[in-house]
Design a protein around this motif. Structure first.
Motif, mmCIF file in Angstrom:
data_model
loop_
_atom_site.group_PDB
_atom_site.id
_atom_site.type_symbol
_atom_site.label_atom_id
_atom_site.label_comp_id
_atom_site.label_asym_id
_atom_site.label_seq_id
_atom_site.Cartn_x
_atom_site.Cartn_y
_atom_site.Cartn_z
ATOM 1 N N GLU A 67 -3.456 8.304 1.849
ATOM 2 C CA GLU A 67 -4.076 8.942 3.011
ATOM 3 C C GLU A 67 -3.045 9.630 3.896
ATOM 4 O OE1 GLU A 67 -6.188 5.845 4.947
ATOM 5 O OE2 GLU A 67 -7.751 5.686 3.407
ATOM 6 N N PHE A 68 -1.856 9.103 3.963
ATOM 7 C CA PHE A 68 -0.780 9.713 4.742
ATOM 8 C C PHE A 68 0.539 9.192 4.188
ATOM 9 C CE2 PHE A 68 -1.769 5.760 6.914
ATOM 10 C CZ PHE A 68 -0.538 5.230 7.259
ATOM 11 N N GLY A 69 1.640 9.708 4.751
ATOM 12 C CA GLY A 69 2.961 9.259 4.323
ATOM 13 C C GLY A 69 3.495 9.947 3.087
ATOM 14 N N SER A 70 2.963 11.118 2.751
ATOM 15 C CA SER A 70 3.465 11.815 1.563
ATOM 16 C C SER A 70 4.913 12.263 1.744
ATOM 17 C CB SER A 70 2.582 13.029 1.246
ATOM 18 O OG SER A 70 2.546 13.933 2.344
ATOM 19 N N SER A 71 5.278 12.595 2.995
ATOM 20 C CA SER A 71 6.660 12.963 3.282
ATOM 21 C C SER A 71 7.512 11.699 3.384
ATOM 22 C CB SER A 71 6.733 13.746 4.601
ATOM 23 O OG SER A 71 8.071 14.079 4.918
ATOM 24 N N GLY A 72 8.485 11.588 2.495
ATOM 25 C CA GLY A 72 9.333 10.404 2.473
ATOM 26 C C GLY A 72 8.930 9.367 1.456
ATOM 27 N N ALA A 73 7.774 9.565 0.791
ATOM 28 C CA ALA A 73 7.306 8.600 -0.205
ATOM 29 C C ALA A 73 8.256 8.589 -1.408
ATOM 30 C CB ALA A 73 5.887 8.959 -0.637
ATOM 31 N N PRO A 74 8.278 7.507 -2.203
ATOM 32 C CA PRO A 74 7.400 6.325 -2.117
ATOM 33 C C PRO A 74 7.875 5.331 -1.075
ATOM 34 C CG PRO A 74 8.878 6.108 -3.991
ATOM 35 C CD PRO A 74 9.146 7.467 -3.406
ATOM 36 N N TRP A 75 6.905 4.595 -0.500
ATOM 37 C CA TRP A 75 7.193 3.588 0.505
ATOM 38 C C TRP A 75 7.044 2.195 -0.089
ATOM 39 C CZ3 TRP A 75 9.131 5.752 4.717
ATOM 40 C CH2 TRP A 75 8.742 7.055 5.051
ATOM 41 N N GLU A 76 7.683 1.252 0.551
ATOM 42 C CA GLU A 76 7.534 -0.149 0.187
ATOM 43 C C GLU A 76 7.221 -0.944 1.452
ATOM 44 O OE1 GLU A 76 10.619 -1.990 -2.005
ATOM 45 O OE2 GLU A 76 10.681 -0.458 -3.567
ATOM 46 N N PHE A 77 6.095 -1.608 1.456
ATOM 47 C CA PHE A 77 5.733 -2.521 2.550
ATOM 48 C C PHE A 77 5.463 -3.868 1.908
ATOM 49 C CE2 PHE A 77 4.421 1.745 3.960
ATOM 50 C CZ PHE A 77 5.162 1.840 5.129
#
Length: 329
Positions: free
Chosen positions: A144-154
């Motif tokens: 849904e969001f966070g495409s800039s800088g992905a991939p993320w880890e939470f």
């Protein structure tokens, strides 16, 4: 060198020194090779003789062959290739020597058990786990969001940092720091765009039932301390002379950096050229009286430039210099 050992200088020359892997192999210990898909090709080739029917290791420098002890067991672990960082696909012939076991990510119930065991019953644990899980779902599953800088880890690391901050006492108040202060630090400030940060705020509102306040930290400097918002650092000495000044727009990031320093966490600043990343660290080092050593990293830098190494020494030159100094006296 790192896997089996190497020759190291001693008083009367050089002597062979076993590496931890070879020591474990000879003693019959268990070995875990973490991040195996970051290993170089030479390391993988060195492991081949341990994994096949030979069960031996040949050290050419010693002209000796070491047989695996009966109790020796080898394990390997790796992260997916998609996480980058130089990870590569292992040769199929190498992987086939292992029995592969895929492990799913920890579920919320698992994380809840871990947090209760480590931090005890805390009122924020349920909300933190829910928020962390929704962040992962929104950024990595539904995109849904966070495409800039992905991939993320939470994952558990974020929850652990959150709980560590939630339980740490504040130097300014009788009690821990407000939750809002480090929610912004651990989650909102990781996002690269204004739109993504608005999504984080909306997610916070849906989980915690209140808005994440927008605030600009205040700067207060005394002879002994530097305070930015809820973070306080001791000053080692009088600040060194510098032309750098604290900018109001960067105080939020300065507060986060100071929190990392308080907790002994490493911090990495991400931003475009000219955003003030280096200047912010220089200002913080100057105002707290700490010496800052800078290294310009590039693809040609190796460990010897950071940590040091052995160099050839001309003893005669040092002797001549000493004689000259004595003669001057």
């Amino acid at each position: 060198m790192d896997l089996f050992g190497t020759d190291l200088p001693v008083d009367d020359g050089f002597a062979w020194c076993d590496a931890p892997f070879l020591q474990a192999l000879k003693r019959g210990d268990w070995v875990l090779l973490d991040e195996i898909n970051l290993a170089s090709q030479s390391v993988l080739e060195g492991l081949n003789s341990c994994l096949d029917h030979r069960g031996t290791v040949y050290i050419s420098e010693l002209d000796r062959e070491f047989v695996l002890s009966p109790g020796f067991r080898l394990f390997a672990a790796q992260n997916p290739l998609g996480q980058g960082g130089g990870r590569k696909g292992l040769p199929r012939s190498f992987v086939n020597r292992f029995t592969q076991v895929f492990m799913d990510e920890l579920h919320r119930d698992d994380l809840h058990i871990i947090c209760n065991g480590v931090y005890g019953a805390h009122e924020s644990i349920a909300h933190v786990l829910e928020f962390n899980w929704r962040m992962h779902q929104a950024t990595m599953e539904r995109r849904e969001f966070g495409s800039s800088g992905a991939p993320w880890e939470f994952n558990l690391r974020d929850v652990s940092r959150f709980m560590e901050l939630a339980l740490s006492p504040s130097m300014l108040e009788n009690g821990p720091k407000p939750v809002d202060a480090f929610v912004a630090m651990l989650y909102e400030q990781r996002m690269r765009t204004r739109s993504d940060r608005h999504h984080v705020r909306a997610l916070f509102r849906s989980v915690f039932g209140r808005d994440l306040p927008s605030r600009t930290p205040t700067l207060h400097i005394t002879e002994d301390t530097v305070q930015v918002g809820h973070s306080v650092l001791q000053r080692r000495c009088t600040a060194t002379s510098t032309r750098l000044r604290a900018l109001g727009g960067q105080l939020t990031y300065a507060e986060s950096l100071m929190t990392c320093i308080e907790k002994r966490w490493m911090a990495i600043l991400v931003g475009g050229a000219g955003a003030g990343k280096t200047a912010l660290v220089r200002w913080l080092a100057s105002v707290t009286g700490n010496r800052l050593v800078e290294f310009a990293m590039n693809a040609g830098v190796d460990t010897s430039e950071l940590l040091g190494g052995f160099e050839q020494v001309d003893v005669q030159r040092h002797r001549s210099r000493l004689v000259e100094q004595v003669s001057e006296l």
